[in-house]
Write an enzyme that holds these catalytic residues in place. Sequence first.
Site, PDB file in Angstrom:
ATOM      1  N   HIS A 148      31.523  44.159  35.866  1.00 29.35           N
ATOM      2  CA  HIS A 148      31.774  45.495  36.422  1.00 29.35           C
ATOM      3  C   HIS A 148      30.572  46.411  36.228  1.00 29.35           C
ATOM      4  CE1 HIS A 148      36.418  45.529  36.981  1.00 29.35           C
ATOM      5  NE2 HIS A 148      35.929  44.349  37.228  1.00 29.35           N
ATOM      6  N   HIS A 187      37.263  33.380  35.880  1.00 29.67           N
ATOM      7  CA  HIS A 187      38.724  33.389  35.822  1.00 29.67           C
ATOM      8  C   HIS A 187      39.266  32.110  35.190  1.00 29.67           C
ATOM      9  CE1 HIS A 187      38.922  36.635  39.232  1.00 29.67           C
ATOM     10  NE2 HIS A 187      38.364  37.071  38.115  1.00 29.67           N
ATOM     11  N   ASN A 218      39.286  49.945  36.966  1.00 25.04           N
ATOM     12  CA  ASN A 218      38.960  49.537  35.599  1.00 25.04           C
ATOM     13  C   ASN A 218      40.183  49.377  34.740  1.00 25.04           C
ATOM     14  OD1 ASN A 218      36.279  49.464  35.631  1.00 25.04           O
ATOM     15  ND2 ASN A 218      35.988  51.584  35.030  1.00 25.04           N
ATOM     16  N   ARG A 278      34.060  40.355  31.665  1.00 24.55           N
ATOM     17  CA  ARG A 278      34.425  41.188  32.816  1.00 24.55           C
ATOM     18  C   ARG A 278      33.704  42.527  32.777  1.00 24.55           C
ATOM     19  NH1 ARG A 278      39.846  43.864  34.732  1.00 24.55           N
ATOM     20  NH2 ARG A 278      39.567  43.670  36.990  1.00 24.55           N
TER      21      ARG A 278
HETATM   22  C1  HEM Z   1      35.242  37.037  43.085  1.00 28.71           C
HETATM   23  C2  HEM Z   1      35.859  38.200  43.091  1.00 28.71           C
HETATM   24  C3  HEM Z   1      36.666  38.727  41.930  1.00 28.71           C
HETATM   25  C4  HEM Z   1      37.864  39.354  42.020  1.00 28.71           C
HETATM   26  C5  HEM Z   1      38.618  39.662  43.296  1.00 28.71           C
HETATM   27  C6  HEM Z   1      38.278  39.648  40.679  1.00 28.71           C
HETATM   28  C7  HEM Z   1      39.454  40.308  40.360  1.00 28.71           C
HETATM   29  C8  HEM Z   1      40.004  40.331  39.110  1.00 28.71           C
HETATM   30  C9  HEM Z   1      41.305  40.862  38.802  1.00 28.71           C
HETATM   31  C10 HEM Z   1      42.234  41.521  39.811  1.00 28.71           C
HETATM   32  C11 HEM Z   1      41.532  40.635  37.479  1.00 28.71           C
HETATM   33  C12 HEM Z   1      42.790  40.960  36.704  1.00 28.71           C
HETATM   34  C13 HEM Z   1      42.808  42.368  36.263  1.00 28.71           C
HETATM   35  C14 HEM Z   1      44.085  42.655  35.541  1.00 28.71           C
HETATM   36  O1  HEM Z   1      45.126  42.755  36.157  1.00 28.71           O
HETATM   37  O2  HEM Z   1      44.047  42.777  34.317  1.00 28.71           O
HETATM   38  C15 HEM Z   1      40.376  39.973  36.953  1.00 28.71           C
HETATM   39  C16 HEM Z   1      40.221  39.582  35.650  1.00 28.71           C
HETATM   40  C17 HEM Z   1      39.047  39.064  35.149  1.00 28.71           C
HETATM   41  N1  HEM Z   1      37.881  38.895  35.837  1.00 28.71           N
HETATM   42 FE1  HEM Z   1      37.631  39.018  37.800  1.00 28.71          FE
HETATM   43  N2  HEM Z   1      37.355  39.196  39.803  1.00 28.71           N
HETATM   44  C18 HEM Z   1      36.335  38.629  40.512  1.00 28.71           C
HETATM   45  C19 HEM Z   1      35.173  38.104  40.000  1.00 28.71           C
HETATM   46  C20 HEM Z   1      34.867  38.083  38.656  1.00 28.71           C
HETATM   47  C21 HEM Z   1      33.568  37.784  38.114  1.00 28.71           C
HETATM   48  C22 HEM Z   1      32.324  37.491  38.943  1.00 28.71           C
HETATM   49  C23 HEM Z   1      33.694  37.848  36.765  1.00 28.71           C
HETATM   50  C24 HEM Z   1      32.634  37.639  35.709  1.00 28.71           C
HETATM   51  C25 HEM Z   1      31.516  36.979  35.895  1.00 28.71           C
HETATM   52  C26 HEM Z   1      35.077  38.144  36.469  1.00 28.71           C
HETATM   53  C27 HEM Z   1      35.622  38.193  35.218  1.00 28.71           C
HETATM   54  C28 HEM Z   1      36.956  38.417  34.963  1.00 28.71           C
HETATM   55  C29 HEM Z   1      37.567  38.205  33.669  1.00 28.71           C
HETATM   56  C30 HEM Z   1      36.882  37.590  32.448  1.00 28.71           C
HETATM   57  C31 HEM Z   1      38.884  38.637  33.777  1.00 28.71           C
HETATM   58  C32 HEM Z   1      39.939  38.659  32.654  1.00 28.71           C
HETATM   59  C33 HEM Z   1      39.852  39.986  31.964  1.00 28.71           C
HETATM   60  C34 HEM Z   1      40.683  40.077  30.688  1.00 28.71           C
HETATM   61  O3  HEM Z   1      41.386  39.136  30.337  1.00 28.71           O
HETATM   62  O4  HEM Z   1      40.600  41.115  30.016  1.00 28.71           O
HETATM   63  N3  HEM Z   1      35.748  38.311  37.636  1.00 28.71           N
HETATM   64  N4  HEM Z   1      39.458  39.815  37.967  1.00 28.71           N
HETATM   65  C1  LIG Z   2      39.030  50.648  29.125  1.00 26.43           C
HETATM   66  C2  LIG Z   2      39.192  51.879  29.917  1.00 26.43           C
HETATM   67  O1  LIG Z   2      38.544  52.869  29.652  1.00 26.43           O
HETATM   68  N1  LIG Z   2      40.057  51.827  30.918  1.00 26.43           N
HETATM   69  C3  LIG Z   2      40.355  52.968  31.741  1.00 26.43           C
HETATM   70  C4  LIG Z   2      40.249  52.616  33.221  1.00 26.43           C
HETATM   71  O2  LIG Z   2      40.724  53.641  34.048  1.00 26.43           O
HETATM   72  C5  LIG Z   2      42.045  54.113  33.746  1.00 26.43           C
HETATM   73  C6  LIG Z   2      42.376  55.233  34.716  1.00 26.43           C
HETATM   74  O3  LIG Z   2      42.427  54.768  36.006  1.00 26.43           O
HETATM   75  C7  LIG Z   2      42.155  54.606  32.303  1.00 26.43           C
HETATM   76  O4  LIG Z   2      43.469  55.010  32.010  1.00 26.43           O
HETATM   77  C8  LIG Z   2      41.739  53.482  31.373  1.00 26.43           C
HETATM   78  O5  LIG Z   2      41.746  53.942  30.042  1.00 26.43           O
END
Ligand code: HEM
Ligand SMILES: CC(=O)N[C@H]1CO[C@H](CO)[C@@H](O)[C@@H]1O
Length: 322
Positions: free
Chosen positions: A65, A195, A93, A61
């Site tokens: 980003h 995801h 973030n 992720r």
């Molecule tokens: C298509 C549109 C996308 C949307 C709307 C989206 C949105 C999100 C959101 C809302 C989360 C959860 C954040 C949280 O609450 O912790 C998430 C997690 C994640 N996203 Fe996406 N994402 C998108 C595309 C992608 C892409 C293109 C990648 C990488 C190539 C990606 C990789 C990930 C990963 C690996 C997580 C899990 C993060 C973790 O477990 O720490 N996402 N995404």
């Molecule tokens: C990993 C990291 O630096 N996350 C930051 C993302 O932004 C929030 C504020 O909106 C910080 O509190 C987090 O530490």
Amino acid sequence: MGGFRLVVCLWSVWISLSLILVSAQVPNYYANVCPNVESIVRNVVRTKIQQTFVTIPATLRLFFHDCFVQGCDASVMIASSGSNTAEKDHSDNLSLAGDGFDTVIKAKAAVDAVASCKNKVSCADILAIATRDVVALSGGPSYTVELGRLDGLVSKSSDVNGKLPKAGFNLDQLNSLFANNGLSQTDMIALSAAHSLGFSHCNQFAKRIQKPIDPTLNKTYATQLQQMCPKNVDPTIAINMDPITPRTFDNVYYQNLQQGMGLFSSDQVLFTDSRSKPTVNSWASNSAAFEKAFSTAMTKLGRVGVKTGSNGNIRRDCSSFN
Ligand code: HEM
Ligand SMILES: CC(=O)N[C@H]1CO[C@H](CO)[C@@H](O)[C@@H]1O
Ligand SMILES: *[C@@H]1O[C@H](CO)[C@@H](O)[C@H](O)[C@H]1NC(C)=O
């Protein structure tokens, strides 16, 4: 016909060559200064995964980003200082898990421990290599990583606005944001399979499980989500995004969509919208085709906004400018 094919072939060779020259991105970019960079990074990634699984989704992720905000230039790694609030401190973030940052910092230290490599490999390239490795080490495809990105010189929280997709996006919104980064609908569907592993906080989909429950959501799954994410849930709680194979990078992501088990609207819409449904159905049943499309899309993602020449440098410390 044969002549035409040859011309087309030469033409595409020329186009790919000029793309490589323009982006200064080649697989063996560090062959002379740091020939073992990829195995050094791979070893760090492997050790870090043994310590914590979150390394995998966090790194994947982080790369996404990074690339969507100011290009793949490790600008997301920069820590805020003084009056500059950096990208990573934007609210979008919030959930960037620290283990992604830590992976890059550790890999950079391991690379710099080799005399010839010291301060020769960019943080942006290390993140790109580590990302390929976490995908491959969790069951996903492996692919050649183009190298030669420099680290960016700018990182501003305000630059994040509007650059990242939201969980409530529909297909048109997803397509337009990805198109801004040179990515097609097919690339977008492939990359969404990220995801297939990792975690989400309840607030990202809370609306879907409150009455009236989102009709595109599987009813059994909705009940499970309601139990894991009751109202007033601890906001730090995060749940698996793929309920079936949460630790494997695979095409079960698409099979879940077919069952109404996409966690976000932005996931489920790929199946409910007739324009993207055929691709979902095809990859749900053909893992090899999915892996090929994912590798292509990741390579294209890695070309977004690459810095060269005076637009970048090799950062000594990935989290601060030189
Ligand atoms: C298509 C549109 C996308 C949307 C709307 C989206 C949105 C999100 C959101 C809302 C989360 C959860 C954040 C949280 O609450 O912790 C998430 C997690 C994640 N996203 Fe996406 N994402 C998108 C595309 C992608 C892409 C293109 C990648 C990488 C190539 C990606 C990789 C990930 C990963 C690996 C997580 C899990 C993060 C973790 O477990 O720490 N996402 N995404
Ligand atoms: C990993 C990291 O630096 N996350 C930051 C993302 O932004 C929030 C504020 O909106 C910080 O509190 C987090 O530490
Ligand atoms: C909901 O999910 C279950 C498996 O958990 C599946 O058997 C069922 O067919 C799904 N329902 C729909 C409408 O897709």
